[in-house]
Design an enzyme around this catalytic site. Structure first.
Site, PDB file in Angstrom:
ATOM      1  N   ALA A   5       0.828  -1.208   0.000  1.00 40.75           N
ATOM      2  CA  ALA A   5       0.000   0.000   0.000  1.00 40.75           C
ATOM      3  C   ALA A   5       0.862   1.258   0.000  1.00 40.75           C
ATOM      4  O   ALA A   5       0.532   2.246  -0.671  1.00 40.75           O
ATOM      5  CB  ALA A   5      -0.930  -0.012   1.212  1.00 40.75           C
ATOM      6  N   TYR A   6       1.959   1.231   0.730  1.00 41.83           N
ATOM      7  CA  TYR A   6       2.863   2.383   0.788  1.00 41.83           C
ATOM      8  C   TYR A   6       3.490   2.638  -0.582  1.00 41.83           C
ATOM      9  O   TYR A   6       3.520   3.779  -1.067  1.00 41.83           O
ATOM     10  CB  TYR A   6       3.943   2.137   1.841  1.00 41.83           C
ATOM     11  CG  TYR A   6       4.949   3.246   1.988  1.00 41.83           C
ATOM     12  CD1 TYR A   6       4.576   4.498   2.464  1.00 41.83           C
ATOM     13  CD2 TYR A   6       6.292   3.044   1.675  1.00 41.83           C
ATOM     14  CE1 TYR A   6       5.502   5.516   2.612  1.00 41.83           C
ATOM     15  CE2 TYR A   6       7.224   4.054   1.826  1.00 41.83           C
ATOM     16  CZ  TYR A   6       6.833   5.280   2.283  1.00 41.83           C
ATOM     17  OH  TYR A   6       7.755   6.286   2.435  1.00 41.83           O
ATOM     18  N   VAL A   7       3.968   1.570  -1.208  1.00 37.43           N
ATOM     19  CA  VAL A   7       4.570   1.711  -2.527  1.00 37.43           C
ATOM     20  C   VAL A   7       3.548   2.208  -3.546  1.00 37.43           C
ATOM     21  O   VAL A   7       3.870   3.020  -4.420  1.00 37.43           O
ATOM     22  CB  VAL A   7       5.200   0.373  -2.967  1.00 37.43           C
ATOM     23  CG1 VAL A   7       5.543   0.389  -4.449  1.00 37.43           C
ATOM     24  CG2 VAL A   7       6.462   0.084  -2.161  1.00 37.43           C
TER      25      VAL A   7
END
Length: 249
Positions: A156-158
């Site tokens: 999700a961060y990427v």
């Protein structure tokens, strides 16, 4: 209007400037003579203390607050910096959040909160910067080297940082004719509270050993590149994402 070449009369706004990489960027730009807006979201006392430290040393700094995803709050923060220092030449957007879980396990409320800060917040800050930066100016966004490393748990961060890289490339082209550059820095493992939170020493040591330089990055390492891209010396670099990670990828 000619390009501004003297860093001593430049003005910068650093989002997330109260801690971690943002604080190092603020300190680095202040040493070059920039007047600096030190932005904070929740750490008002820390931001004000940093601004006072710079002022006491003979520099110029102002603490400004606001949720980066709130367009009204950020317009007010930009207004305050321009009013105090007469304009704006560099915006370094370090503010961001990170939630780490496997894709199958991440709560969607956490996804929405992270993307609100990392995607909408970047869009809001970039929109303000695009409207206000003077000729010779620079916008520096922040991505992550995990785009290439592809660690499990970072999905999700990427995804949020992939949006930042795409926005960076498009905005650089949209600002054709303005003499304003737009780039992104993608740090690798860097010894900041954001990175170290929740990691045991074994994990930290393993990540540090991945670089051919065999250490974690420091906020000061990243600040050096940010200062280069924000200033006249880096003005021929445009529309790029630079992996600042000691050679991991």
């Amino acid at each position: 209007m000619p390009t501004r070449t003297d860093t001593a009369d430049r003005v910068a706004l650093v989002t997330g400037g109260s801690g971690g990489i943002g604080k190092a960027v603020v300190q680095r730009l202040a040493r070059e003579g920039y007047a600096v807006g030190v932005h904070y979201a929740g750490n008002k006392a820390t931001a004000e203390a940093l601004a006072e430290e710079i002022t006491a040393a003979g520099g110029k700094a102002l603490a400004v607050g606001g949720d980066v995803a709130d367009e009204t709050a950020m317009a007010a923060a930009f207004d305050a910096v321009e009013s105090a220092f007469g304009g704006l030449d560099a915006v370094v957007h370090t503010a961001g959040v990170m939630k780490l879980k496997p894709i199958a396990e991440l709560d969607l409320d956490e996804l929405d909160a992270m993307h609100r800060t990392n995607i909408r917040g970047t869009f809001v800050v970039n929109q303000q910067a695009a409207r206000r930066l003077r000729p010779g100016g620079a916008l520096v966004n922040f991505s992550t080297s995990v785009m290439g490393l592809q660690f499990p748990g970072y999905g999700a961060y990427v995804a949020s940082k992939g949006a930042v890289e795409a926005l960076t490339l498009v905005l650089a082209r949209e600002l054709r004719g303005r003499d304003v550059t737009v780039n992104a820095i993608a740090p690798g493992p860097t010894a900041t509270p954001l990175f170290l939170d929740g990691k045991d020493q074994e994990t930290v040591d393993r990540l540090a050993a991945q670089s051919p330089l065999e250490r974690l990055g420091t906020p000061e390492d990243i600040a050096e590149l940010a200062a280069f891209l924000a200033g006249p010396a880096g003005h021929w670099v445009n529309g790029q994402t630079i992996r600042d990670n000691g050679g991991i990828v």
